[in-house]
Write a protein that holds these residues in place. Structure first.
Motif, PDB file in Angstrom:
ATOM      1  N   VAL A 246       0.833  -1.207   0.000  1.00 53.36           N
ATOM      2  CA  VAL A 246       0.000   0.000   0.000  1.00 53.36           C
ATOM      3  C   VAL A 246       0.865   1.254   0.000  1.00 53.36           C
ATOM      4  CG1 VAL A 246      -0.205   0.015   2.521  1.00 53.36           C
ATOM      5  CG2 VAL A 246      -1.958   1.136   1.129  1.00 53.36           C
ATOM      6  N   LEU A 247       2.033   1.208   0.651  1.00 49.15           N
ATOM      7  CA  LEU A 247       2.926   2.364   0.644  1.00 49.15           C
ATOM      8  C   LEU A 247       3.501   2.612  -0.742  1.00 49.15           C
ATOM      9  CD1 LEU A 247       4.890   1.976   4.004  1.00 49.15           C
ATOM     10  CD2 LEU A 247       3.175   3.688   3.418  1.00 49.15           C
ATOM     11  N   GLU A 248       3.808   1.556  -1.468  1.00 52.24           N
ATOM     12  CA  GLU A 248       4.307   1.716  -2.831  1.00 52.24           C
ATOM     13  C   GLU A 248       3.230   2.295  -3.744  1.00 52.24           C
ATOM     14  OE1 GLU A 248       7.721  -1.773  -3.170  1.00 52.24           O
ATOM     15  OE2 GLU A 248       5.606  -2.291  -3.469  1.00 52.24           O
ATOM     16  N   CYS A 249       1.983   1.897  -3.540  1.00 51.56           N
ATOM     17  CA  CYS A 249       0.885   2.481  -4.322  1.00 51.56           C
ATOM     18  C   CYS A 249       0.707   3.951  -3.993  1.00 51.56           C
ATOM     19  CB  CYS A 249      -0.413   1.712  -4.052  1.00 51.56           C
ATOM     20  SG  CYS A 249      -0.440   0.019  -4.683  1.00 51.56           S
ATOM     21  N   TRP A 250       0.802   4.298  -2.710  1.00 53.77           N
ATOM     22  CA  TRP A 250       0.719   5.710  -2.306  1.00 53.77           C
ATOM     23  C   TRP A 250       1.844   6.517  -2.944  1.00 53.77           C
ATOM     24  CZ3 TRP A 250      -0.804   4.549   3.404  1.00 53.77           C
ATOM     25  CH2 TRP A 250      -2.162   4.859   3.589  1.00 53.77           C
ATOM     26  N   ALA A 251       3.053   5.983  -2.870  1.00 52.79           N
ATOM     27  CA  ALA A 251       4.204   6.701  -3.434  1.00 52.79           C
ATOM     28  C   ALA A 251       4.062   6.866  -4.948  1.00 52.79           C
ATOM     29  CB  ALA A 251       5.495   5.957  -3.093  1.00 52.79           C
ATOM     30  N   LEU A 252       3.589   5.836  -5.611  1.00 54.56           N
ATOM     31  CA  LEU A 252       3.434   5.895  -7.064  1.00 54.56           C
ATOM     32  C   LEU A 252       2.442   6.978  -7.469  1.00 54.56           C
ATOM     33  CD1 LEU A 252       4.151   4.629  -9.787  1.00 54.56           C
ATOM     34  CD2 LEU A 252       2.281   3.014  -9.444  1.00 54.56           C
ATOM     35  N   TYR A 253       1.283   6.999  -6.842  1.00 54.03           N
ATOM     36  CA  TYR A 253       0.280   8.011  -7.162  1.00 54.03           C
ATOM     37  C   TYR A 253       0.722   9.396  -6.696  1.00 54.03           C
ATOM     38  CZ  TYR A 253      -3.529   5.205  -9.075  1.00 54.03           C
ATOM     39  OH  TYR A 253      -4.310   4.426  -9.893  1.00 54.03           O
ATOM     40  N   GLY A 254       1.425   9.436  -5.569  1.00 58.51           N
ATOM     41  CA  GLY A 254       1.873  10.729  -5.056  1.00 58.51           C
ATOM     42  C   GLY A 254       2.868  11.407  -5.968  1.00 58.51           C
ATOM     43  N   TYR A 255       3.847  10.645  -6.450  1.00 62.40           N
ATOM     44  CA  TYR A 255       4.831  11.238  -7.357  1.00 62.40           C
ATOM     45  C   TYR A 255       4.242  11.480  -8.746  1.00 62.40           C
ATOM     46  CZ  TYR A 255       8.727  10.793  -4.094  1.00 62.40           C
ATOM     47  OH  TYR A 255       9.565  10.948  -3.020  1.00 62.40           O
ATOM     48  N   ALA A 256       3.191  10.753  -9.103  1.00 59.87           N
ATOM     49  CA  ALA A 256       2.534  11.004 -10.389  1.00 59.87           C
ATOM     50  C   ALA A 256       1.884  12.383 -10.422  1.00 59.87           C
ATOM     51  CB  ALA A 256       1.496   9.922 -10.667  1.00 59.87           C
ATOM     52  N   ASN A 257       1.569  12.939  -9.246  1.00 60.41           N
ATOM     53  CA  ASN A 257       0.971  14.279  -9.191  1.00 60.41           C
ATOM     54  C   ASN A 257       1.952  15.375  -9.584  1.00 60.41           C
ATOM     55  OD1 ASN A 257      -1.609  13.492  -8.355  1.00 60.41           O
ATOM     56  ND2 ASN A 257      -1.020  13.478  -6.204  1.00 60.41           N
ATOM     57  N   LEU A 258       3.229  15.033  -9.690  1.00 61.21           N
ATOM     58  CA  LEU A 258       4.232  16.060  -9.987  1.00 61.21           C
ATOM     59  C   LEU A 258       3.947  16.767 -11.302  1.00 61.21           C
ATOM     60  CD1 LEU A 258       6.945  17.219  -8.906  1.00 61.21           C
ATOM     61  CD2 LEU A 258       8.087  15.544 -10.371  1.00 61.21           C
ATOM     62  N   ILE A 259       3.396  16.068 -12.273  1.00 63.33           N
ATOM     63  CA  ILE A 259       3.141  16.664 -13.578  1.00 63.33           C
ATOM     64  C   ILE A 259       2.099  17.768 -13.504  1.00 63.33           C
ATOM     65  CG2 ILE A 259       1.340  15.018 -14.219  1.00 63.33           C
ATOM     66  CD1 ILE A 259       4.060  16.564 -16.492  1.00 63.33           C
ATOM     67  N   TRP A 260       1.238  17.734 -12.460  1.00 62.98           N
ATOM     68  CA  TRP A 260       0.195  18.748 -12.354  1.00 62.98           C
ATOM     69  C   TRP A 260       0.738  20.100 -11.898  1.00 62.98           C
ATOM     70  CZ3 TRP A 260      -3.614  17.492 -15.120  1.00 62.98           C
ATOM     71  CH2 TRP A 260      -4.103  16.190 -15.153  1.00 62.98           C
ATOM     72  N   ILE A 261       1.960  20.134 -11.386  1.00 58.26           N
ATOM     73  CA  ILE A 261       2.530  21.425 -10.966  1.00 58.26           C
ATOM     74  C   ILE A 261       2.785  22.325 -12.168  1.00 58.26           C
ATOM     75  CG2 ILE A 261       4.521  22.523  -9.865  1.00 58.26           C
ATOM     76  CD1 ILE A 261       4.659  20.206  -7.936  1.00 58.26           C
ATOM     77  N   PRO A 262       3.541  21.896 -13.194  1.00 55.93           N
ATOM     78  CA  PRO A 262       3.691  22.785 -14.357  1.00 55.93           C
ATOM     79  C   PRO A 262       2.390  23.010 -15.111  1.00 55.93           C
ATOM     80  CG  PRO A 262       4.664  20.625 -14.803  1.00 55.93           C
ATOM     81  CD  PRO A 262       4.350  20.659 -13.352  1.00 55.93           C
ATOM     82  N   VAL A 263       1.512  21.998 -15.119  1.00 56.21           N
ATOM     83  CA  VAL A 263       0.227  22.184 -15.794  1.00 56.21           C
ATOM     84  C   VAL A 263      -0.579  23.289 -15.121  1.00 56.21           C
ATOM     85  CG1 VAL A 263      -2.003  21.097 -16.268  1.00 56.21           C
ATOM     86  CG2 VAL A 263       0.116  19.843 -16.704  1.00 56.21           C
ATOM     87  N   ALA A 264      -0.612  23.269 -13.798  1.00 55.41           N
ATOM     88  CA  ALA A 264      -1.371  24.298 -13.071  1.00 55.41           C
ATOM     89  C   ALA A 264      -0.751  25.681 -13.233  1.00 55.41           C
ATOM     90  CB  ALA A 264      -1.457  23.932 -11.590  1.00 55.41           C
ATOM     91  N   LEU A 265       0.572  25.738 -13.403  1.00 57.26           N
ATOM     92  CA  LEU A 265       1.245  27.030 -13.531  1.00 57.26           C
ATOM     93  C   LEU A 265       0.944  27.723 -14.856  1.00 57.26           C
ATOM     94  CD1 LEU A 265       4.765  26.240 -12.009  1.00 57.26           C
ATOM     95  CD2 LEU A 265       3.008  27.743 -11.057  1.00 57.26           C
ATOM     96  N   ILE A 266       0.575  26.960 -15.882  1.00 53.41           N
ATOM     97  CA  ILE A 266       0.363  27.564 -17.205  1.00 53.41           C
ATOM     98  C   ILE A 266      -1.094  27.516 -17.645  1.00 53.41           C
ATOM     99  CG2 ILE A 266       2.715  27.027 -17.948  1.00 53.41           C
ATOM    100  CD1 ILE A 266       1.632  24.623 -19.440  1.00 53.41           C
ATOM    101  N   SER A 267      -1.968  26.999 -16.808  1.00 53.60           N
ATOM    102  CA  SER A 267      -3.362  26.831 -17.237  1.00 53.60           C
ATOM    103  C   SER A 267      -4.284  27.923 -16.698  1.00 53.60           C
ATOM    104  CB  SER A 267      -3.878  25.450 -16.792  1.00 53.60           C
ATOM    105  OG  SER A 267      -3.146  24.422 -17.388  1.00 53.60           O
TER     106      SER A 267
END
Length: 273
Positions: free
Chosen positions: A180-201
């Protein structure tokens, strides 16, 4: 030589006469097998004291136990340094190997927590800018903190609930290839792409915002599929295909919610004035 002992071997005549022994020829020295009494290992003290005890219990089995109500229980999930977190972020943006291999059996919640928190704050700020540009010249503009609460519920909820549900389904079908921790980490780091997306949207052009969100969805979905496919393949073929479709559908729902709630000019999360 002071630190080493020696045995003395004397060649005794057949008659047992020591008087005719030639010490120059018959006296031999060999390294002693005896050790210094002060260097002998001491008997370890009895540390089996009842818990809690005033003695140092760092070497006892009790010290390895972590209880849910102690800080040490949660500290184990944040046992990473800045260099390791940055390395995991770089492998998220530029994947060169399976992310579960990058975790190397030490998944963390430090990176996922701060990434999710950063996404929430940026969504609130850029969402506010987008609404301001959409209503410019239409009277006094007020900040709507419902955007902040909406971002918190959306990002924290998705990152916290979906991985647990995925892990539970995998366990139901007999797959233990990811914790479950590996699943949390996987989804958590997948959110990184939303930082540049949010900055330009935050553009007043609605179509352009949807394009940016779509690019973020494709990039983050490919990251999830790349790393989840070996995990989901541990189940039978039909189940793995269904789970892959569900993962993509839920992630598409997240992307659509981000686009509508924060970058649409008629966002339902914004109070109408």
């Amino acid at each position: 030589m002071a630190n080493r002992g020696y045995d003395i071997v004397v060649d005794v005549d057949a008659e047992g006469d020591l008087g005719h022994t030639d010490l120059q020829e018959d006296l031999e020295f060999h390294s002693s097998n005896f050790t210094d009494p002060n260097s002998r290992s001491k008997i370890p003290p009895d540390t089996s004291l009842p818990f809690p005890a005033t003695a140092d219990t760092s070497s006892t089995p009790l010290a390895s136990k972590r209880y849910l109500w102690t800080l040490s229980f949660y500290a184990q999930f944040f046992d990473v340094d800045t260099a390791e977190v940055l390395h995991r972020c770089s492998t998220t943006v530029y994947p060169r190997s399976n992310f579960l291999d990058v975790l190397d059996g030490n998944p963390d919640l430090y990176g996922p927590f701060w990434i999710a928190t950063t996404v929430i704050l940026i969504l609130f700020l850029t969402g506010t800018i987008s609404q301001y540009l959409a209503r410019e010249g239409k009277g006094h503009f007020e900040y709507d903190f419902r955007l902040l609460s909406g971002a918190s519920g959306l990002i924290y909820g998705y990152t916290g609930v979906i991985p647990v549900a995925l892990w539970a389904v995998l366990r139901w079908f007999g797959s233990e290839s990811a914790s479950v921790l590996e699943c949390w980490a996987l989804y958590g780091y997948a959110n990184l792409i939303w930082i540049p997306v949010a900055l330009i949207s935050w553009s007043p052009m609605k179509v352009l915002n949807w394009v940016f969100v779509g690019v973020g969805f494709v990039a983050s979905a490919l990251f999830l599929l790349r790393n989840l496919y070996p995990v989901l393949s541990a189940t039978d073929a039909k189940t793995s295909k269904v789970l892959l479709i569900v993962v993509v559908a839920l992630h598409a729902g997240l992307a659509i919610a981000i686009a509508i709630l924060f970058f649409a000019h008629d966002s339902p999360a914004v109070r109408n004035t």
